[in-house]
Design a protein around this motif. Structure first.
Motif: not given
Length: 330
Positions: A315-330
């Motif tokens: 689950k943490r891996t999924i969240v991290r890759v999605l945040r990285t790809v999207s550029g979401e930082q908050s």
């Protein structure tokens, strides 16, 4: 050294005929895993080995929005292709994370797709309880050390992990494979190529004996789509994934319009997270959305004491890759 018969094929037709006509025959391409299975681990019976390494099945070509990749193209060649870098960069990232430079220069794309599990129990002939080697014998991994095993698509019959990095983004992209066999050519959706163990863990793909992958068809992402591959492992170099994720997102005005997500390190086959994709499409590209997608992706895991940690790590891996790809930082 264990003996075997060796033949170098001169064309696709003769190679297929040789293997199809001999139940104990198999293909040899890059040889980075086949020779280990036959000679070092001795889990595959020695027999006729048909070398296809010099057949004209190598090369990369763009056909509209599809990349046509010859099965004998090496991992290094595909990783370095400029179209891959521009349109499907997570394929290149997965390849570069998948092996050492030396292996990438030998290992072929077709062989990578068909690599056997790295399950320590499968590869140790001293272990008698292995349904993948001997159907009906049991699964030693269920009660043994199982840190590198699967939690999705697994059962008491088998928890062996599909270890390929490349297969993860290919699953996300809905790739296809062309195969040559005694009955002719056919095209198989990548989603249908690998078979979950069920009650027959020894059956790993839908390929018939003698069928050979000749080409992989890789759909290119729409222009502007961002993608990324994240591999979590115990050490940075030359190690299989504990968990991994390949993600591709298109975002317009802060809303996700396209989402592709597949997982590695957790499945008995390359795992497509379709429920997570449904959560993502139409939702804002925020941390809250990514957490919801991660929860949706890991449904009904089959865990044993050695693999329980993978639920949260995935689950943490999924969240991290999605945040990285999207550029979401908050």
């Amino acid at each position: 050294m264990r003996g075997f018969e060796y033949v170098r094929a001169t064309d696709v037709g003769s190679a297929v005929a040789l293997v199809s006509g001999d139940p104990g025959a198999s293909y040899l391409a890059g040889g980075t895993t086949q020779l280990d299975l036959m000679l070092k681990d001795a889990v595959v019976p020695q027999g006729l080995l048909v070398d296809i390494g010099r057949l004209p099945l190598r090369g990369i070509a763009t056909d509209g929005d599809v990349l046509r990749v010859g099965a004998l193209t090496t991992m290094e060649e595909l990783a370095a292709d400029p179209v891959v870098a521009e349109r499907v960069p997570f394929v290149s990232e997965a390849l570069l994370a998948g092996a050492s430079t030396q292996l990438r220069n030998m290992a072929t794309i077709g062989g990578n797709l068909l690599q056997r599990t790295r399950c320590r129990y499968f590869r140790d002939i001293a272990v008698t309880d292995c349904n993948k080697r001997t159907p009906g014998s049991g699964c030693a991994a269920v009660t043994g050390a199982a840190r590198m095993h699967a939690i999705l698509g697994a059962s008491a019959h088998c928890i062996a992990l599909h270890a390929s990095d490349l297969c993860v983004p290919l699953r996300a992209l809905d790739a296809e494979v062309r195969v040559e066999g005694a009955a002719g050519q056919r095209t198989i959706a990548f989603a249908d190529l690998h078979v979950m163990p069920g009650e027959r863990p020894d059956v790993e793909t839908v390929l018939r004996h003698g069928e050979m992958i000749s080409e992989v068809l890789v759909p290119l992402l729409p222009a502007g789509t961002r993608s990324g591959y994240l591999k979590v492992r115990d050490r940075v170099s030359y190690e299989f994934a504990l968990t991994s994720a390949a993600a591709a997102l298109s975002i317009e005005d802060g809303v996700i319009t396209l989402a592709r997500l597949a997982l590695g390190g957790v499945g008995t086959v390359p795992w497509r997270a379709t429920e997570a994709e449904r959560v993502l499409v139409g939702a804002p590209a925020t941390a809250r959305t990514f957490l919801a997608a991660a929860e949706a992706a890991i449904q009904d895991p089959f865990t044993v004491p050695g693999t329980e940690f993978k639920v949260e790590l995935a689950k943490r891996t999924i969240v991290r890759v999605l945040r990285t790809v999207s550029g979401e930082q908050s």
